[in-house]
Scaffold this active site. Structure first.
Site, PDB file in Angstrom:
ATOM      1  N   ASN A 132       0.876  -1.172   0.000  1.00  0.00           N
ATOM      2  CA  ASN A 132       0.000   0.000   0.000  1.00  0.00           C
ATOM      3  C   ASN A 132       0.914   1.223   0.000  1.00  0.00           C
ATOM      4  O   ASN A 132       1.493   1.569   1.022  1.00  0.00           O
ATOM      5  CB  ASN A 132      -0.896  -0.014   1.250  1.00  0.00           C
ATOM      6  N   LYS A 155       0.103   4.238  -0.312  1.00  0.00           N
ATOM      7  CA  LYS A 155      -0.523   5.445   0.260  1.00  0.00           C
ATOM      8  C   LYS A 155      -0.284   6.635  -0.681  1.00  0.00           C
ATOM      9  O   LYS A 155      -0.249   6.446  -1.894  1.00  0.00           O
ATOM     10  CB  LYS A 155      -0.023   5.679   1.686  1.00  0.00           C
ATOM     11  N   HIS A 181      -9.449   1.349   4.814  1.00  0.00           N
ATOM     12  CA  HIS A 181      -8.170   1.522   5.528  1.00  0.00           C
ATOM     13  C   HIS A 181      -8.384   2.472   6.711  1.00  0.00           C
ATOM     14  O   HIS A 181      -9.166   3.415   6.622  1.00  0.00           O
ATOM     15  CB  HIS A 181      -7.110   2.079   4.571  1.00  0.00           C
ATOM     16  N   GLU A 228      -6.742   4.860   7.786  1.00  0.00           N
ATOM     17  CA  GLU A 228      -6.527   6.283   7.484  1.00  0.00           C
ATOM     18  C   GLU A 228      -7.768   6.883   6.822  1.00  0.00           C
ATOM     19  O   GLU A 228      -8.109   8.043   7.060  1.00  0.00           O
ATOM     20  CB  GLU A 228      -5.282   6.439   6.591  1.00  0.00           C
ATOM     21  N   GLU A 267      -5.143  -4.700  10.704  1.00  0.00           N
ATOM     22  CA  GLU A 267      -4.094  -3.702  10.929  1.00  0.00           C
ATOM     23  C   GLU A 267      -4.372  -2.965  12.233  1.00  0.00           C
ATOM     24  O   GLU A 267      -5.188  -2.031  12.251  1.00  0.00           O
ATOM     25  CB  GLU A 267      -4.071  -2.684   9.778  1.00  0.00           C
ATOM     26  N   GLY A 304       2.827   2.500  10.839  1.00  0.00           N
ATOM     27  CA  GLY A 304       3.807   3.565  10.677  1.00  0.00           C
ATOM     28  C   GLY A 304       4.543   3.931  11.958  1.00  0.00           C
ATOM     29  O   GLY A 304       5.202   4.970  12.023  1.00  0.00           O
ATOM     30  N   SER A 337       3.637  -1.908  10.404  1.00  0.00           N
ATOM     31  CA  SER A 337       5.091  -1.976  10.595  1.00  0.00           C
ATOM     32  C   SER A 337       5.694  -3.321  10.196  1.00  0.00           C
ATOM     33  O   SER A 337       6.645  -3.794  10.830  1.00  0.00           O
ATOM     34  CB  SER A 337       5.470  -1.604  12.037  1.00  0.00           C
ATOM     35  N   GLY A 387       2.994  -0.887   4.277  1.00  0.00           N
ATOM     36  CA  GLY A 387       3.070   0.521   3.915  1.00  0.00           C
ATOM     37  C   GLY A 387       4.506   0.932   3.647  1.00  0.00           C
ATOM     38  O   GLY A 387       5.065   0.674   2.576  1.00  0.00           O
ATOM     39  N   GLY A 388       5.142   1.557   4.640  1.00  0.00           N
ATOM     40  CA  GLY A 388       6.473   2.136   4.481  1.00  0.00           C
ATOM     41  C   GLY A 388       7.497   1.222   3.822  1.00  0.00           C
ATOM     42  O   GLY A 388       8.222   1.647   2.908  1.00  0.00           O
TER      43      GLY A 388
END
Ligand code: 13P
Length: 251
Positions: A9, A11, A96, A98, A168, A174, A214, A235-236
């Protein structure tokens, strides 16, 4: 029976150039995937570009990060399921955290999105997860089961391969903190039991459950060793070819 799925993802990250460099590097690192699947969910402006780069690798699929439930019309800023299909998407992320926290997404809007996605042949990756406050109050299980039921209400599912659920924990997104694999596995077995109540054992056994929050090259192997964990939503660590390649190549 469930093929592992490692989904990126991105983002709201990446220019066209950055995306091209990353995907070309990733393809050079991972080769053909035989016993697992990967996916990249870039922001909308990159779907066409990333889709073209992935065309030669059917085991790495394209996904959207959100959709609106109407097919077309006066809905400024939105993207529909037929549009995502048109650009080559296989998956679409729904609900999600967010989007829930920042853009007013609710269980009932998620339900409409899940249905729209499935009506147009997209596989929704439905996200659920608890806040830190809910976690500390011992309400994790109650929270995620209620999100799952809320987003799947009224859905007719004839195959579990047409749904993916991502657990999640919001406090793990994050932050560099992760749930322990054992604890995540326990919560996810409850999600699968809820799916069995909704759709029957056979279908529940086909649904892939992803852990997100994470996920990194250093922890992916421990998560993937858990019985109920069929993959990850990343993500990251999915923004760099080297780290996402290692995640795809979990052992
Ligand atoms: P991080 O991997 O950056 O924690 O993000 C997880 C996530 O939100 C994926 O959807």
């Amino acid at each position: 029976m469930r093929i592992p799925l490692l989904a990126a993802n991105w983002k709201m990250n990446m220019t066209r150039r950055e995306a091209r460099v990353m995907v070309e590097d990733l393809l050079a690192r991972v080769g053909d995937l035989r016993d697992r699947e990967a996916a990249i969910c870039p922001p909308f402006h990159l779907l066409s570009e990333v889709g073209s780069l992935l065309a030669a690798r059917p085991s790495i699929r394209l996904g959207g990060q959100d959709l609106y439930w109407k097919d077309s019309g006066a809905f400024t800023g939105e993207v529909s399921a037929p549009m995502l299909r048109d650009v080559g998407c296989h998956f679409v992320i729904v609900g999600h955290s967010e989007r829930r926290a920042l853009f007013g997404e609710t269980d009932s809007s998620c339900a409409q999105k899940v249905t729209a996605a499935q009506n147009h042949g997209l596989v929704p990756i439905l996200c659920v997860g608890e806040t830190l406050e809910e976690r500390e109050a011992g309400r994790t299980q109650e929270r995620v089961v209620s999100q799952l039921r809320g987003a799947l209400q009224g859905l007719a599912l004839d195959s579990g391969e047409r749904l993916v659920v991502a657990y999640e924990p919001i406090w793990a997104i994050g932050t560099g903190k992760t749930d322990s694999p054992e604890e995540a596995n326990r919560t996810m077995s409850l999600l699968r039991a809820t799916l069995a109540e909704l759709f029957g054992e056979r279908i529940a056994a086909q649904v892939r459950l992803l852990y997100g929050g994470s996920v990194k090259p250093e922890n992916i192997d421990a998560f993937m060793a858990c019985r109920e964990i069929d993959g990850a939503l990343v993500g990251g660590a999915s923004l760099k070819a080297e780290s996402f390649a290692r995640i795809i190549q979990f052992q």
